[in-house]
Design a protein around this motif. Structure first.
Motif, mmCIF file in Angstrom:
data_model
loop_
_atom_site.group_PDB
_atom_site.id
_atom_site.type_symbol
_atom_site.label_atom_id
_atom_site.label_comp_id
_atom_site.label_asym_id
_atom_site.label_seq_id
_atom_site.Cartn_x
_atom_site.Cartn_y
_atom_site.Cartn_z
ATOM 1 N N TYR A 5 0.776 -1.236 0.000
ATOM 2 C CA TYR A 5 0.000 0.000 0.000
ATOM 3 C C TYR A 5 0.809 1.288 0.000
ATOM 4 N N THR A 6 2.137 1.232 -0.124
ATOM 5 C CA THR A 6 2.863 2.506 -0.018
ATOM 6 C C THR A 6 3.426 2.960 -1.369
ATOM 7 N N TYR A 7 3.662 4.265 -1.463
ATOM 8 C CA TYR A 7 4.292 4.834 -2.643
ATOM 9 C C TYR A 7 5.377 5.804 -2.171
ATOM 10 N N GLU A 8 6.350 6.047 -3.029
ATOM 11 C CA GLU A 8 7.480 6.883 -2.637
ATOM 12 C C GLU A 8 7.100 8.360 -2.598
ATOM 13 N N THR A 9 7.747 9.070 -1.703
ATOM 14 C CA THR A 9 7.504 10.503 -1.610
ATOM 15 C C THR A 9 8.832 11.170 -1.261
ATOM 16 N N VAL A 25 12.069 2.899 10.781
ATOM 17 C CA VAL A 25 11.446 3.015 9.462
ATOM 18 C C VAL A 25 10.314 4.042 9.519
ATOM 19 N N ILE A 26 10.424 5.036 8.665
ATOM 20 C CA ILE A 26 9.437 6.115 8.617
ATOM 21 C C ILE A 26 8.344 5.778 7.614
ATOM 22 N N LEU A 27 7.111 6.015 8.038
ATOM 23 C CA LEU A 27 5.946 5.745 7.197
ATOM 24 C C LEU A 27 4.995 6.937 7.330
ATOM 25 N N GLY A 28 4.670 7.567 6.219
ATOM 26 C CA GLY A 28 3.719 8.683 6.257
ATOM 27 C C GLY A 28 2.288 8.182 6.102
ATOM 28 N N VAL A 29 1.379 8.860 6.791
ATOM 29 C CA VAL A 29 -0.047 8.534 6.651
ATOM 30 C C VAL A 29 -0.801 9.833 6.361
ATOM 31 N N PRO A 30 -0.907 10.188 5.077
ATOM 32 C CA PRO A 30 -1.456 11.509 4.722
ATOM 33 C C PRO A 30 -2.989 11.520 4.695
ATOM 34 N N PHE A 31 -3.583 11.109 5.817
ATOM 35 C CA PHE A 31 -5.044 10.981 5.895
ATOM 36 C C PHE A 31 -5.642 12.158 6.656
ATOM 37 N N ASP A 76 4.598 6.905 1.768
ATOM 38 C CA ASP A 76 3.280 7.137 2.367
ATOM 39 C C ASP A 76 2.322 5.993 2.064
ATOM 40 N N VAL A 77 1.411 5.759 2.990
ATOM 41 C CA VAL A 77 0.331 4.793 2.761
ATOM 42 C C VAL A 77 -0.680 5.424 1.804
#
Ligand SMILES: N=C(N)NCCCCNCCCN
Ligand SMILES: [Mn+2]
Ligand SMILES: [Mn+2]
Length: 286
Positions: A5-9, A25-31, A76-77
Motif C-alpha cells: 500500500y505505499t508509494y514513494e515521496t 522506518v518512517i511511514l507517512g499517513v497523509p489521511f 506514504d500509505v
C-alpha cells in the motif's frame, strides 16, 4: 522491498537504509478524512519531511549524528479517502509487513490524523500507550464514526492497552468519566511536570507505544493542526519525557500525528521535525 500500500515521496536528506536492515522506518499517513476544524493533515508527512531539510543531522544534545544510523523511509500509505478504518487497516498491514521483514524495527508514523495510530497499535500490540495530546480522544463515536480521530484512545483502550496521557486540556464529561472508570490516568497541561510524568509512566508494562498528537504543544509552536487548543506543553517538556521513555522502557513504536498546513516551512512541521530528530537521536545514543 515492496509494500502493498505505499508509494514513494520526498525522502530525508541523508543516505537511507533498506527497510529490512533499518533500525527505524518512517511511514507517512497523509489521511485527513474526518478532520472537523482546520484542514491540511494530508500534507503533514510531506511537510515534516521537508522541514527536516532545515535541521542538522547531528543532534548535539546527544553527540549523535542520525545520518549515521540505519533509517529507512518507505513513503506514504495510499489512503482510502474519507474512510479512517479502511486506511488504518492499510497502516496495520503495512506495519505487519515491515515487522515480518524486520522484527526488531521501530516504526515511526508521520501523520496525518490521529485516527491512524490505531492501525500501528493493532500491528505492534504494545502493552502501554503513552500519548501527548490536548484531547482525551476517548469518545465512543464522533460525527457518527467510531474511527474518528476523536475516538482513537478509546479504541486503543478497548484492546486492553494501558494508557497514560499528558498535555490534556480538552474533553467531554463522558470522556472524563470513561477515563475514570477505565483507570486511564491523565495529566492536565497546566499541571504537567516531569515528576508527574515519571510517576504515571514508571509502572506501565512494556513495550510502550509513544504517540505525539502535535496539538499537545503550546499553540504558538503548532498553529497548523486539525483542532488547535491554547495552553499546551513546552517543547523541552515533551523531549525530556520522550528521553525518559527511551532510556527506561522498551519502545514498540513512535508517531507524530495531526501535523497540518499548506505551506512549506510551517512552524508546526518544524516543531514536529525537531522532535522526530530528538526521538531518533535519543534512541541512537543507546
Ligand atoms: N480529539 C479531538 N480533536 N477532539 C476535538 C473534537 C472537536 C470538538 N469540537 C467541539 C465543538 C463544540 N462546538
Ligand atoms: Mn489532539
Ligand atoms: Mn489526538
Amino acid at each position: 522491498m515492496d509494500f502493498l500500500y505505499t508509494y514513494e515521496t520526498l525522502k530525508l536528506e541523508f543516505p537511507l537504509a533498506e527497510p529490512e536492515d533499518a533500525r527505524f522506518v518512517i511511514l507517512g499517513v497523509p489521511f485527513d478524512g474526518t478532520t472537523s476544524f482546520k484542514p491540511g493533515a494530508r500534507f503533514g508527512p510531506t511537510l515534516i519531511r521537508h522541514a527536516t531539510l532545515n535541521l542538522e543531522s547531528y543532534v548535539l544534545d546527544y553527540d549523535v549524528d542520525i545520518a549515521e544510523l540505519p533509517i529507512a523511509d518507505i513513503g506514504d500509505v495510499a489512503v482510502v479517502a474519507g474512510d479512517p478504518r479502511k486506511t488504518a487497516d492499510r497502516v496495520r498491514e503495512t506495519v505487519e509487513e515491515l515487522k515480518r521483514a524486520n522484527p526488531s524495527v521501530i516504526p515511526i508514523l508521520l501523520g496525518g490524523e490521529h485516527s491512524q495510530t490505531l492501525g500501528a497499535v493493532e500491528a505492534l500490540k504494545p502493552k502501554s500507550y503513552v500519548v501527548f495530546d490536548a484531547h482525551l480522544d476517548l469518545r465512543e463515536s464522533y460525527e457518527d464514526n467510531p474511527y474518528n480521530h476523536a475516538c482513537v484512545a478509546r479504541r486503543i483502550a478497548e484492546l486492553g492497552v494501558k494508557e497514560a496521557m499528558f498535555g490534556i486540556r480538552s474533553g467531554t464529561r463522558e470522556e472524563v468519566a470513561y477515563a475514570e472508570e477505565s483507570g486511564i490516568q491523565w495529566v492536565h497541561a497546566r499541571d504537567y511536570s516531569f515528576d508527574a510524568f515519571v510517576e504515571l509512566v514508571k509502572p506501565l508494562p512494556e513495550p510502550v507505544y509513544i504517540s505525539i498528537d502535535i496539538d499537545a504543544f503550546d499553540l504558538s509552536l503548532v498553529p497548523s493542526t486539525g483542532t488547535p487548543e491554547a495552553g499546551g506543553l513546552r517543547f523541552w517538556d515533551v523531549v525530556e519525557a520522550v528521553e525518559w521513555l527511551v532510556e527506561n522502557k522498551r519502545i514498540a513504536g513512535f508517531d507524530i500525528m495531526e501535523v497540518a498546513g499548506s505551506e512549506l516551512g510551517d512552524v508546526t512541521a518544524l516543531t514536529a521535525a525537531k522532535l522526530l530528530f530528538h526521538f531518533i537521536g535519543a534512541m541512537g545514543r543507546l
